[in-house]
Write an enzyme that holds these catalytic residues in place. Structure first.
Site, mmCIF file in Angstrom:
data_model
loop_
_atom_site.group_PDB
_atom_site.id
_atom_site.type_symbol
_atom_site.label_atom_id
_atom_site.label_comp_id
_atom_site.label_asym_id
_atom_site.label_seq_id
_atom_site.Cartn_x
_atom_site.Cartn_y
_atom_site.Cartn_z
ATOM 1 N N MET A 39 0.757 -1.205 -0.080
ATOM 2 C CA MET A 39 -0.023 -0.006 -0.146
ATOM 3 C C MET A 39 0.909 1.095 -0.040
ATOM 4 O O MET A 39 0.455 2.268 0.328
ATOM 5 C CB MET A 39 -0.942 -0.133 1.362
ATOM 6 C CG MET A 39 -1.759 -1.178 1.110
ATOM 7 S SD MET A 39 -3.553 -1.059 2.034
ATOM 8 C CE MET A 39 -2.855 -0.603 3.805
ATOM 9 N N ALA A 84 3.854 3.734 1.135
ATOM 10 C CA ALA A 84 4.594 4.381 2.268
ATOM 11 C C ALA A 84 5.808 3.412 2.707
ATOM 12 O O ALA A 84 6.004 2.838 3.669
ATOM 13 C CB ALA A 84 3.699 4.512 3.595
ATOM 14 N N HIS A 90 9.105 1.300 3.486
ATOM 15 C CA HIS A 90 10.268 1.353 4.289
ATOM 16 C C HIS A 90 10.923 0.129 4.122
ATOM 17 O O HIS A 90 10.899 -0.555 3.018
ATOM 18 C CB HIS A 90 9.537 1.542 5.687
ATOM 19 C CG HIS A 90 8.628 0.279 6.229
ATOM 20 N ND1 HIS A 90 9.056 -1.117 6.222
ATOM 21 C CD2 HIS A 90 7.431 0.291 6.457
ATOM 22 C CE1 HIS A 90 7.827 -1.789 6.404
ATOM 23 N NE2 HIS A 90 6.851 -1.107 6.344
ATOM 24 N N HIS A 93 9.464 -3.291 3.326
ATOM 25 C CA HIS A 93 8.970 -3.479 1.988
ATOM 26 C C HIS A 93 10.113 -3.711 1.139
ATOM 27 O O HIS A 93 10.069 -4.685 0.517
ATOM 28 C CB HIS A 93 8.335 -2.183 1.490
ATOM 29 C CG HIS A 93 7.090 -1.838 2.264
ATOM 30 N ND1 HIS A 93 6.823 -0.879 2.783
ATOM 31 C CD2 HIS A 93 5.829 -2.623 2.194
ATOM 32 C CE1 HIS A 93 5.608 -0.911 3.596
ATOM 33 N NE2 HIS A 93 5.071 -1.827 2.938
ATOM 34 N N GLY A 95 4.942 -10.276 3.610
ATOM 35 C CA GLY A 95 5.791 -10.141 4.891
ATOM 36 C C GLY A 95 5.105 -10.768 5.999
ATOM 37 O O GLY A 95 4.003 -11.058 6.293
ATOM 38 N N GLN A 96 6.087 -11.405 6.992
ATOM 39 C CA GLN A 96 5.597 -12.198 7.876
ATOM 40 C C GLN A 96 4.859 -11.245 9.026
ATOM 41 O O GLN A 96 4.223 -11.762 10.018
ATOM 42 C CB GLN A 96 6.875 -13.098 8.570
ATOM 43 C CG GLN A 96 6.632 -13.813 10.036
ATOM 44 C CD GLN A 96 5.539 -14.781 9.881
ATOM 45 O OE1 GLN A 96 5.141 -15.481 8.849
ATOM 46 N NE2 GLN A 96 4.658 -15.017 11.027
ATOM 47 N N SER A 116 6.661 -0.747 10.291
ATOM 48 C CA SER A 116 5.379 -0.405 9.928
ATOM 49 C C SER A 116 5.164 0.762 9.236
ATOM 50 O O SER A 116 5.578 1.742 9.736
ATOM 51 C CB SER A 116 4.429 -0.885 10.786
ATOM 52 O OG SER A 116 3.107 -0.109 10.745
ATOM 53 N N ARG A 123 2.852 2.482 9.707
ATOM 54 C CA ARG A 123 1.856 3.329 10.712
ATOM 55 C C ARG A 123 2.947 3.725 11.739
ATOM 56 O O ARG A 123 2.244 4.646 12.724
ATOM 57 C CB ARG A 123 0.792 2.475 11.189
ATOM 58 C CG ARG A 123 -0.245 2.115 9.984
ATOM 59 C CD ARG A 123 -1.509 1.433 10.806
ATOM 60 N NE ARG A 123 -2.655 1.353 9.788
ATOM 61 C CZ ARG A 123 -3.126 0.594 8.994
ATOM 62 N NH1 ARG A 123 -2.234 -0.525 8.958
ATOM 63 N NH2 ARG A 123 -4.029 0.665 8.077
HETATM 64 O O1 PAF Z 1 -0.022 -5.760 3.441
HETATM 65 C C1 PAF Z 1 -0.463 -4.756 2.818
HETATM 66 O O2 PAF Z 1 0.195 -3.823 2.562
HETATM 67 C C2 PAF Z 1 -1.882 -4.759 2.076
HETATM 68 O O3 PAF Z 1 -2.730 -5.734 2.981
HETATM 69 C C3 PAF Z 1 -1.784 -5.520 0.798
HETATM 70 C C4 PAF Z 1 -1.342 -7.212 0.650
HETATM 71 C C5 PAF Z 1 -1.019 -4.857 -0.218
HETATM 72 C C6 PAF Z 1 -3.279 -5.653 0.070
HETATM 73 O O4 PAF Z 1 -3.876 -4.358 -0.035
#
Ligand code: PAF
Length: 284
Positions: A31, A33, A35, A38, A149-150, A187, A189
């Site tokens: 989604m 943002a 870091h 990701h 991710g775990q 995260s 967030r």
């Molecule tokens: O983990 C996330 O960022 C979201 O839940 C995903 C898998 C991209 C689905 O919108």
């Protein structure tokens, strides 16, 4: 330079051209943002597929009413700059209209009973919305492999369940959680946290560590030890700390022996954080 695609047609054409050259395709759904957590998924994907597609889409379907859909960070330019530095990728950044041309999709993937537990209990409809968009992304990209991710352990469990239940021809790769040096799981967030909350948030990884340390006493001892750490932190409002069976995603009994997962969710001010860690419960 990272290519940015905004339409499903562009993605299909890019994938078709890669396939025509005999290249394999890896997908990293995000989604945005972005870091380092990701980026570690992207780096993993680059070892598994020739063409790496990173989707960046804040999916309205997975936010419950009153959640942070509006304030969720949308930082496409910065995300692309990070990807440029990390690996050779193609970004798929569709608009909401592109993904949901006919309005919020009336056909939904339902996550089943595990979708109503833990995250799903606090965030009604969250996993139906998540699985629906993941299914759409799988259908759009048709990747050989998809990397998750775990840290979002329940999401990973439910995506695996969906892939098995619906015979989706994709291999799933679940990559380890990336943490700050102090233990806080990365995260998107975390950026909402005040300084005091960020420091109190260390209680989550601290609670997981305490649970693991108490594991020789069994699942209940682990739960008690973990919860005690969170209850001692005044800025933390505990949602759940549980020891669950990895195969069923349900709490284990006190007689359980073997590999399990300790999962935690807590609120700090207006921010909800989750984390998890493996726990080995010895026979007693
Ligand atoms: O983990 C996330 O960022 C979201 O839940 C995903 C898998 C991209 C689905 O919108």
């Amino acid at each position: 330079m990272t290519d940015i695609l905004h339409t499903i047609a562009e993605v299909r054409a890019t994938v078709a051209s890669a396939r025509a050259d005999g290249r394999t395709v890896a997908l990293v759904p995000t989604m945005g943002a972005l870091h380092s957590g990701h980026l570690s998924l992207v780096e993993r994907a680059a070892t598994l597929g020739d063409l790496v597609i990173v989707s960046i889409f804040v999916n309205p379907l997975q936010f419950a009413a009153g959640e942070d859909l509006e304030r969720y960070p949308r930082t496409l330019e910065a995300d692309v700059a990070k990807l440029d530095a990390a690996a050779d990728t193609v970004v798929f950044a569709p608009s909401v209209d592109e993904m949901y041309t006919h309005g919020p999709s009336s056909t939904r993937v339902t996550a089943g009973p595990v979708g109503d537990l833990f995250e799903g209990a606090t965030r009604p409809g969250h996993f139906d919305g998540t699985l629906t968009v993941v299914a759409k992304l799988f259908n759009i990209v048709q990747p050989d492999v998809a990397v998750f991710g775990q840290k979002d352990a329940q999401q990973a469990f439910l995506v695996r369940q969906m892939v098995a239940d619906l015979d989706v021809p994709v291999r799933l790769e679940i990559a380890p959680t990336v943490r700050e040096a102090d233990g806080l799981a990365l995260s998107s967030r975390n950026r909402y946290l005040t300084e005091a909350e960020a420091s109190a948030a260390l209680a989550l990884s601290g609670a997981l560590a305490a649970a693991v340390e108490a594991s020789s006493g069994g699942a209940e001892a682990a739960r008690v030890a973990g919860r005690a750490v969170l209850e001692a932190e005044t800025l933390v409002e505990l949602d759940y700390l549980e020891v669950i069976d990895r195969e069923t995603y349900r709490p284990v009994g006190d007689d359980f022996a073997g590999d399990a997962l300790v999962i935690v969710a807590a609120r700090l001010g207006t921010t909800r954080l989750i984390d998890n860690r493996s726990i080995a419960l010895p026979p007693r």
